[in-house]
Motif scaffolding. Structure first.
Motif, PDB file in Angstrom:
ATOM      1  N   VAL A 152       0.844  -1.206   0.000  1.00 15.22           N
ATOM      2  CA  VAL A 152       0.000   0.000   0.000  1.00 15.22           C
ATOM      3  C   VAL A 152       0.875   1.251   0.000  1.00 15.22           C
ATOM      4  N   TRP A 153       1.874   1.281   0.878  1.00 14.81           N
ATOM      5  CA  TRP A 153       2.794   2.412   0.935  1.00 14.81           C
ATOM      6  C   TRP A 153       3.502   2.600  -0.403  1.00 14.81           C
ATOM      7  N   THR A 154       3.996   1.509  -0.985  1.00 17.64           N
ATOM      8  CA  THR A 154       4.755   1.587  -2.226  1.00 17.64           C
ATOM      9  C   THR A 154       3.903   2.117  -3.378  1.00 17.64           C
TER      10      THR A 154
ATOM     11  N   ASN B 184      15.091   7.039  -1.335  1.00 16.11           N
ATOM     12  CA  ASN B 184      15.484   7.034   0.070  1.00 16.11           C
ATOM     13  C   ASN B 184      14.269   7.184   0.990  1.00 16.11           C
ATOM     14  N   LEU B 185      13.384   8.111   0.643  1.00 21.66           N
ATOM     15  CA  LEU B 185      12.197   8.321   1.463  1.00 21.66           C
ATOM     16  C   LEU B 185      11.292   7.089   1.425  1.00 21.66           C
ATOM     17  N   TRP B 186      11.201   6.459   0.272  1.00 24.77           N
ATOM     18  CA  TRP B 186      10.423   5.222   0.159  1.00 24.77           C
ATOM     19  C   TRP B 186      10.978   4.127   1.080  1.00 24.77           C
ATOM     20  N   LEU B 187      12.300   3.985   1.107  1.00 28.61           N
ATOM     21  CA  LEU B 187      12.934   2.986   1.968  1.00 28.61           C
ATOM     22  C   LEU B 187      12.667   3.279   3.438  1.00 28.61           C
TER      23      LEU B 187
ATOM     24  N   LEU C 230      10.894   0.897   6.359  1.00 29.62           N
ATOM     25  CA  LEU C 230      11.468   0.692   7.686  1.00 29.62           C
ATOM     26  C   LEU C 230      10.473   1.063   8.770  1.00 29.62           C
ATOM     27  N   LEU C 231       9.779   2.167   8.580  1.00 29.43           N
ATOM     28  CA  LEU C 231       8.801   2.612   9.569  1.00 29.43           C
ATOM     29  C   LEU C 231       7.662   1.596   9.699  1.00 29.43           C
ATOM     30  N   ILE C 232       7.250   1.016   8.592  1.00 29.40           N
ATOM     31  CA  ILE C 232       6.197   0.000   8.632  1.00 29.40           C
ATOM     32  C   ILE C 232       6.670  -1.229   9.391  1.00 29.40           C
ATOM     33  N   ALA C 233       7.918  -1.614   9.209  1.00 27.04           N
ATOM     34  CA  ALA C 233       8.463  -2.753   9.957  1.00 27.04           C
ATOM     35  C   ALA C 233       8.428  -2.481  11.461  1.00 27.04           C
ATOM     36  N   VAL C 234       8.735  -1.245  11.845  1.00 28.51           N
ATOM     37  CA  VAL C 234       8.670  -0.865  13.266  1.00 28.51           C
ATOM     38  C   VAL C 234       7.232  -0.905  13.763  1.00 28.51           C
TER      39      VAL C 234
END
Length: 255
Positions: free
Chosen positions: A123-125, A157-160, A164-168
């Motif tokens: 969804v984010w991507t 970079n912002l996408w990555l 990472l934030l979703i993993a957290v």
């Protein structure tokens, strides 16, 4: 595979039923359109309320201003919206007892985590790159003759950082029974990297730069080599958090 697909469809239906798709599409598209429009017309609007001498001192808007607005909107409000949307993705199902029904029918807990991870990141991507496409079109329309270097590098970079934030966020979903606890964990994660940014020697390892250095990259102040360790740490942390999320969830009581 059939179980995986069925659970993915369930996530899609739930996301649509709770109007989360509508929220994320609306917010991301508004920001995508407003980024170039704000850069193009804000100086003109401000000039109506400021003295002529001050208004004349404003530099002519450029494509860089458009992308500056893009990074500002998505690194702050965009990621905040993503946090709110997924902060309770597992917590809600645990509190409502939905997962108990599914798990008693043989569904593996690791499958639940993997599906929710893939769905959230997808969804984010999709939404992020769709918004990028809209901003790119309007920026090109208003500034056809301006070429912005390193654009893919900066937005990537912002996408990555979003991944990472979703993993957290998903890690917090299995640690806490409350959304507030998860939001606090996410805020703490970001806050730690804000503190790290205070120390210049830690610059090469500061993951927050993925979300904050977009404008500097477009200005040519950094290249990909400056982010080597940040990429390694970010990807490694995503993998570690995913493993920990599955292991903790496997041992977690659903009651």
């Amino acid at each position: 595979m059939h179980t995986f697909i069925a659970l993915f469809k369930k996530e899609t239906m739930e996301f649509n039923r709770t109007y989360k798709f509508l929220i994320v599409i609306s917010v991301f598209m508004i920001f995508a359109i407003m980024s170039p429009l704000t850069a193009k017309f804000m100086p003109e609007i401000l000039s109506q309320f400021l003295p002529k001498e001050v208004a004349d001192s404003f530099p002519a808007p450029s494509a860089l201003d458009s992308w500056a607005q893009f990074f500002k909107n998505f690194s702050q409000i965009g990621l905040f919206v993503v946090t709110l949307l997924f902060a309770g993705t597992i917590i809600h199902e645990r509190s409502e007892g939905t997962l108990i029904i599914l798990l008693t029918k043989g569904l593996r807990r690791s499958t639940v985590v993997l599906v929710k991870t893939i769905f959230s990141m997808l969804v984010w991507t999709v939404m992020y790159w769709a918004a990028f496409g809209v901003t790119y079109f309007y920026t090109w329309y208003y500034w056809k003759d301006e070429n912005v270097a390193h654009l893919g590098f900066a937005v990537g970079n912002l996408w990555l950082f979003g991944l990472l934030l979703i993993a957290v966020i998903l890690f917090g979903n299995v640690l806490f029974k409350s959304i507030y606890g998860n939001l606090l964990l996410t805020a703490l994660f970001v806050g730690v990297w804000f503190i790290v940014s205070i120390f210049p020697k830690a610059e090469d390892f500061n993951l927050l730069r993925l979300a904050t250095d977009g404008n500097n990259i477009l200005k040519g102040l950094y290249d990909a080599d400056d982010f080597n360790w940040i990429y390694v740490i970010s990807i490694g942390l995503i993998v570690v958090l995913q493993v920990l999320t599955i292991r903790i969830f496997n041992k977690k009581s659903l009651i």
